[in-house]
Design a protein around this motif. Structure first.
Motif, PDB file in Angstrom:
ATOM      1  N   ALA A 163       0.830  -1.210   0.000  1.00 54.40           N
ATOM      2  CA  ALA A 163       0.000   0.000   0.000  1.00 54.40           C
ATOM      3  C   ALA A 163       0.867   1.263   0.000  1.00 54.40           C
ATOM      4  N   ASP A 188      -3.164  -3.672  -7.838  1.00 53.19           N
ATOM      5  CA  ASP A 188      -4.596  -3.393  -7.713  1.00 53.19           C
ATOM      6  C   ASP A 188      -5.424  -4.669  -7.877  1.00 53.19           C
ATOM      7  N   ARG A 190      -4.443  -7.684  -7.205  1.00 50.41           N
ATOM      8  CA  ARG A 190      -4.242  -8.476  -5.983  1.00 50.41           C
ATOM      9  C   ARG A 190      -5.165  -7.998  -4.874  1.00 50.41           C
ATOM     10  N   ASP A 191      -5.230  -6.682  -4.677  1.00 50.62           N
ATOM     11  CA  ASP A 191      -6.105  -6.129  -3.637  1.00 50.62           C
ATOM     12  C   ASP A 191      -7.563  -6.496  -3.890  1.00 50.62           C
TER      13      ASP A 191
END
Length: 213
Positions: A163, A188, A190-191
């Motif tokens: 992050a 992004d 992955r999140d």
């Protein structure tokens, strides 16, 4: 002997007993029918599948079969779409993603300015001063220094802080951030996959514990 004409009339009681007996038979038949029908264990299977999927996602394990089973049990299979990108390879660990970023950092470092041929001594002195003197804000963020942003990105990557690394990349000018766009898109994704898996597991547990209507 009593007179047969004075015998009590039991027809009402007999009819009532027959009605009670018929009701009992009907209830017994309905109970047997319910016992024979298979129990609906969809909610329980959803919880088990969602839990196994979430564990595989967090452990960076492939989950092709679990994703297919989850879609068949989900109220809205589209909510699991972010998980498709990593189904066969597994969602990357934060440390693996940060290693990729560290290998990319040299491409983000802006090239030093080169003095134009024939420039005057004053111009060369100004360029040297610009490379030596940097003014930074007291809150730890550089005013407009790409070098400071890259330093923050490197520190975040060394600490496996995806992050913070993304925030540092967003501080770079678009031209310098272009080399990192594939990494940003992968982070992004992955999140989004982690969030979808976590939400599916939470929704499955909530549906299991919800009282039957």
């Amino acid at each position: 002997p009593r007179d047969a004409a004075n015998a009590p009339d039991l027809s009402g009681i007999t009819a009532r007993l027959a009605q009670v007996e018929q009701t009992a038979k009907t209830l017994t038949a309905e109970t047997a029918k319910q016992d024979a029908a298979p129990a609906d264990d969809t909610a329980l299977r959803r919880v088990v599948t969602a839990t196994l999927l979430n564990v595989s996602v967090r452990n960076s394990e492939p989950y092709v079969e679990l994703l297919a089973a989850s879609k068949s049990l989900a109220a809205d299979p589209q909510t699991l779409k972010p998980l498709e990108a990593f189904a066969s390879s597994g969602v990357p660990h934060a440390n693996a993603l940060c290693r990729e970023l560290l290998a990319m950092v040299p491409k983000l470092t802006p090239a030093p300015a080169v003095a134009a041929a024939g420039s005057g001594i004053v111009d060369r002195l100004q360029e040297s001063a610009a490379r030596l003197v940097r003014i930074e804000r007291t809150d730890g963020k550089a005013g407009d220094s790409s070098h400071a942003a890259i330093a923050r990105i490197t520190t975040a990557a060394l600490h496996n802080d995806v992050a913070a690394a993304k925030r540092g990349l967003n501080d770079l000018p678009p031209a310098e951030r272009a080399a990192a766009q594939p990494w940003i898109a992968r982070a992004d994704a992955r999140d989004a996959a982690l969030a979808a898996s976590r939400q599916f597991a939470a929704d499955a547990m909530a549906a299991l514990t919800k009282p039957a209507q």
